[in-house]
Every structure is written in structure tokens, then in C-alpha cells.
Motif scaffolding. Structure first.
Motif, mmCIF file in Angstrom:
data_model
loop_
_atom_site.group_PDB
_atom_site.id
_atom_site.type_symbol
_atom_site.label_atom_id
_atom_site.label_comp_id
_atom_site.label_asym_id
_atom_site.label_seq_id
_atom_site.Cartn_x
_atom_site.Cartn_y
_atom_site.Cartn_z
ATOM 1 N N LYS A 20 -18.522 -16.628 -9.537
ATOM 2 C CA LYS A 20 -16.968 -16.726 -10.202
ATOM 3 C C LYS A 20 -16.611 -15.395 -10.449
ATOM 4 O O LYS A 20 -17.276 -14.849 -11.616
ATOM 5 N N THR A 21 -15.303 -14.755 -9.711
ATOM 6 C CA THR A 21 -14.841 -13.528 -9.858
ATOM 7 C C THR A 21 -13.483 -13.906 -10.116
ATOM 8 O O THR A 21 -12.701 -14.332 -9.474
ATOM 9 N N LEU A 22 -13.209 -12.606 -10.758
ATOM 10 C CA LEU A 22 -11.697 -12.438 -11.056
ATOM 11 C C LEU A 22 -11.212 -10.933 -11.186
ATOM 12 O O LEU A 22 -11.771 -10.634 -11.892
ATOM 13 N N ASN A 23 -10.702 -11.095 -9.862
ATOM 14 C CA ASN A 23 -9.019 -9.793 -10.038
ATOM 15 C C ASN A 23 -9.018 -9.236 -10.068
ATOM 16 O O ASN A 23 -7.860 -10.312 -9.668
ATOM 17 N N ILE A 24 -7.903 -8.291 -11.494
ATOM 18 C CA ILE A 24 -6.167 -8.165 -11.341
ATOM 19 C C ILE A 24 -6.434 -6.907 -10.643
ATOM 20 O O ILE A 24 -6.712 -5.506 -11.344
ATOM 21 N N VAL A 25 -6.175 -6.368 -9.905
ATOM 22 C CA VAL A 25 -5.772 -5.233 -8.230
ATOM 23 C C VAL A 25 -3.944 -4.909 -9.056
ATOM 24 O O VAL A 25 -2.854 -5.564 -9.078
ATOM 25 N N ASN A 26 -4.184 -3.702 -9.610
ATOM 26 C CA ASN A 26 -3.053 -2.855 -9.786
ATOM 27 C C ASN A 26 -2.390 -2.025 -9.052
ATOM 28 O O ASN A 26 -2.870 -1.057 -9.102
ATOM 29 N N ASN A 27 -1.711 -2.028 -8.275
ATOM 30 C CA ASN A 27 -1.452 -1.329 -6.802
ATOM 31 C C ASN A 27 -0.215 -0.724 -7.099
ATOM 32 O O ASN A 27 0.750 -0.510 -5.330
ATOM 33 N N THR A 28 0.087 -0.579 -7.984
ATOM 34 C CA THR A 28 1.812 0.139 -8.486
ATOM 35 C C THR A 28 1.111 1.461 -9.385
ATOM 36 O O THR A 28 -0.226 1.776 -9.997
ATOM 37 N N GLY A 29 2.534 1.674 -9.203
ATOM 38 C CA GLY A 29 2.211 3.071 -10.117
ATOM 39 C C GLY A 29 2.729 2.962 -11.870
ATOM 40 O O GLY A 29 3.241 3.847 -12.490
ATOM 41 N N LEU A 30 3.111 1.716 -11.806
ATOM 42 C CA LEU A 30 3.179 0.878 -13.383
ATOM 43 C C LEU A 30 2.044 0.752 -14.028
ATOM 44 O O LEU A 30 1.069 0.112 -13.736
ATOM 45 N N THR A 31 1.672 0.409 -15.227
ATOM 46 C CA THR A 31 0.879 0.219 -16.476
ATOM 47 C C THR A 31 1.231 -1.438 -16.458
ATOM 48 O O THR A 31 1.968 -1.625 -17.263
ATOM 49 N N ILE A 32 0.116 -2.226 -16.587
ATOM 50 C CA ILE A 32 0.231 -2.749 -16.855
ATOM 51 C C ILE A 32 -0.396 -3.853 -17.715
ATOM 52 O O ILE A 32 -1.589 -3.503 -18.299
ATOM 53 N N GLN A 33 -0.016 -4.279 -19.069
ATOM 54 C CA GLN A 33 -0.570 -5.191 -19.963
ATOM 55 C C GLN A 33 -0.253 -6.496 -19.876
ATOM 56 O O GLN A 33 0.393 -7.345 -19.453
ATOM 57 N N PHE A 56 -5.663 -5.368 -23.793
ATOM 58 C CA PHE A 56 -5.108 -4.190 -22.294
ATOM 59 C C PHE A 56 -4.657 -3.695 -21.489
ATOM 60 O O PHE A 56 -3.791 -4.808 -21.149
ATOM 61 N N ASN A 57 -4.627 -2.870 -21.326
ATOM 62 C CA ASN A 57 -3.911 -1.792 -20.266
ATOM 63 C C ASN A 57 -4.866 -2.119 -18.772
ATOM 64 O O ASN A 57 -6.211 -1.841 -18.815
ATOM 65 N N ILE A 58 -4.317 -2.250 -17.890
ATOM 66 C CA ILE A 58 -4.537 -1.743 -16.398
ATOM 67 C C ILE A 58 -3.994 -0.691 -16.020
ATOM 68 O O ILE A 58 -2.392 -0.660 -15.599
ATOM 69 N N LEU A 59 -4.395 0.446 -15.854
ATOM 70 C CA LEU A 59 -3.099 1.610 -15.572
ATOM 71 C C LEU A 59 -3.034 1.932 -13.615
ATOM 72 O O LEU A 59 -3.394 0.536 -12.754
ATOM 73 N N GLY A 144 8.823 -8.939 -9.920
ATOM 74 C CA GLY A 144 9.135 -8.436 -11.311
ATOM 75 C C GLY A 144 10.268 -6.684 -10.534
ATOM 76 O O GLY A 144 10.526 -6.405 -10.091
ATOM 77 N N ALA A 145 10.685 -6.332 -12.164
ATOM 78 C CA ALA A 145 11.211 -5.047 -11.311
ATOM 79 C C ALA A 145 10.163 -4.410 -10.797
ATOM 80 O O ALA A 145 9.282 -3.233 -11.340
ATOM 81 N N GLY A 146 10.307 -3.895 -9.589
ATOM 82 C CA GLY A 146 9.475 -2.502 -8.966
ATOM 83 C C GLY A 146 8.180 -3.430 -8.731
ATOM 84 O O GLY A 146 7.222 -2.447 -8.259
ATOM 85 N N PHE A 147 8.394 -4.224 -8.367
ATOM 86 C CA PHE A 147 6.923 -4.919 -8.160
ATOM 87 C C PHE A 147 6.750 -6.286 -7.802
ATOM 88 O O PHE A 147 7.585 -6.976 -8.074
ATOM 89 N N THR A 148 5.704 -7.071 -7.163
ATOM 90 C CA THR A 148 4.893 -7.881 -6.660
ATOM 91 C C THR A 148 3.974 -8.861 -6.819
ATOM 92 O O THR A 148 3.422 -7.626 -6.757
#
Length: 167
Positions: A20-33, A56-59, A144-148
Motif C-alpha cells: 500500500k503506497t500513496l504518491n502525491i506528485v507535484n509536477n508544477t512550479g507551485l508549492t502545494i501545502q 507540510f509543503n510539497i515543493l 485549479g488556478a494554474g494546475f490540474t
């Protein structure tokens, strides 16, 4: 025949080592909190477990990963490969009673838990993405604003790999 045997062994190896794994991939130039990762029982009932005590932040262009390295089938509350780790999980019962559990205690009940939804903010706007199953009101795809953001699940029913791709 040789290729079929190799293919069968390859598939068996992948499935036997899946966790069981959870991946949250941020492929944007935005910081995800990340403000809340939520799981529920596989029957989509209570208890719900929330990470909301650990924000926490996902850079930009990074991945936050939770993996259960000690069990193939338990939700990865006690993921030692995550940075940061989530030391405490909030358990909410069907009556609304709240209990705070250390990650290693939450992990003990993780066999019947599956991903429910992820709450996050981008530029101070709150977003939700969920598994799409009733009674979950959160969609598997959002804009969202600048991402999907899109939720998918791979792996096997016993050892799913939950993926949230934000791009």
C-alpha cells in the motif's frame, strides 16, 4: 515459452512486492501545502484517520511518498520513507469522537483502511481530491488556478498504489 515464463515471473514479482503506497506528485512550479490526508475503511465507513495535525509543503517538481515497508496490506501511516513523516493521526469515529494515535499505533489498524481524500492548498485556496466512491463528495479530477489534479489507483486490491498527480 521461455518469454511467457519470464513474463509470469516478472508479474508475480511485482505483485508479491507491491505495498500500500500513496504518491502525491507535484509536477508544477507551485508549492502545494498538504493540509490533510484521509483514509477510511475499505467499506467506506468509520473510523476515518486524518493527518491534519501535520501540515507540510510539497515543493515544486517533487513527490511526497508514503510506503508501508513492514506490511504489504496496511495503509502506510507509519511510513519511515516519507519526508516529513506524519507522527500523529487523528481517528474520528462514526459518533464524532476524536482520538489521537501515534503513527505506529494507527498502523496496526491499517489493513482495512484505504485512501479517502486529500485536502491541500495552493496560493491560500483550499482544494479536495478524493477516491470518487460514495459517500465521498470529492472528485477524482479537479482543475485549479494554474494546475490540474488527478487521482488514480494501480496495483492490486490488497496492495493498491494510490496516486495523485498535480500538473
Amino acid at each position: 515459452m521461455k518469454y511467457i515464463t519470464i513474463l509470469v515471473l516478472f508479474i508475480f514479482t511485482i505483485n508479491s512486492t507491491a505495498q500500500k503506497t500513496l504518491n502525491i506528485v507535484n509536477n508544477t512550479g507551485l508549492t502545494i501545502q498538504a493540509t490533510d490526508i484521509v483514509s477510511r475503511t475499505t467499506a467506506n465507513s468509520y473510523p476515518e484517520l486524518h493527518s491534519k495535525s501535520s501540515v507540510f509543503n510539497i515543493l515544486p517538481f517533487t513527490t511526497y511518498k508514503m510506503v508501508n515497508t513492514a506490511s504489504l496490506t496496511r495503509f502506510p501511516y507509519n511510513s519511515t520513507v516519507s519526508t516529513p513523516t506524519i507522527p500523529t493521526w487523528q481517528s474520528i469515529s462514526s459518533t464524532g469522537a476524536v482520538t489521537y494515535l501515534p503513527a505506529n499505533t494507527a498502523w496496526l489498524g491499517g489493513a482495512n483502511q484505504s485512501f479517502y481524500y486529500f485536502r491541500f492548498t495552493v496560493n491560500n485556496i483550499i482544494y479536495y481530491i478524493g477516491n470518487g466512491f460514495n459517500p465521498n463528495p470529492y472528485p477524482t479530477f479537479i482543475t485549479g488556478a494554474g494546475f490540474t489534479a488527478q487521482y488514480t489507483v494501480l496495483g492490486t486490491p490488497g496492495a493498491p498504489i494510490y496516486n495523485i498527480l498535480i500538473q
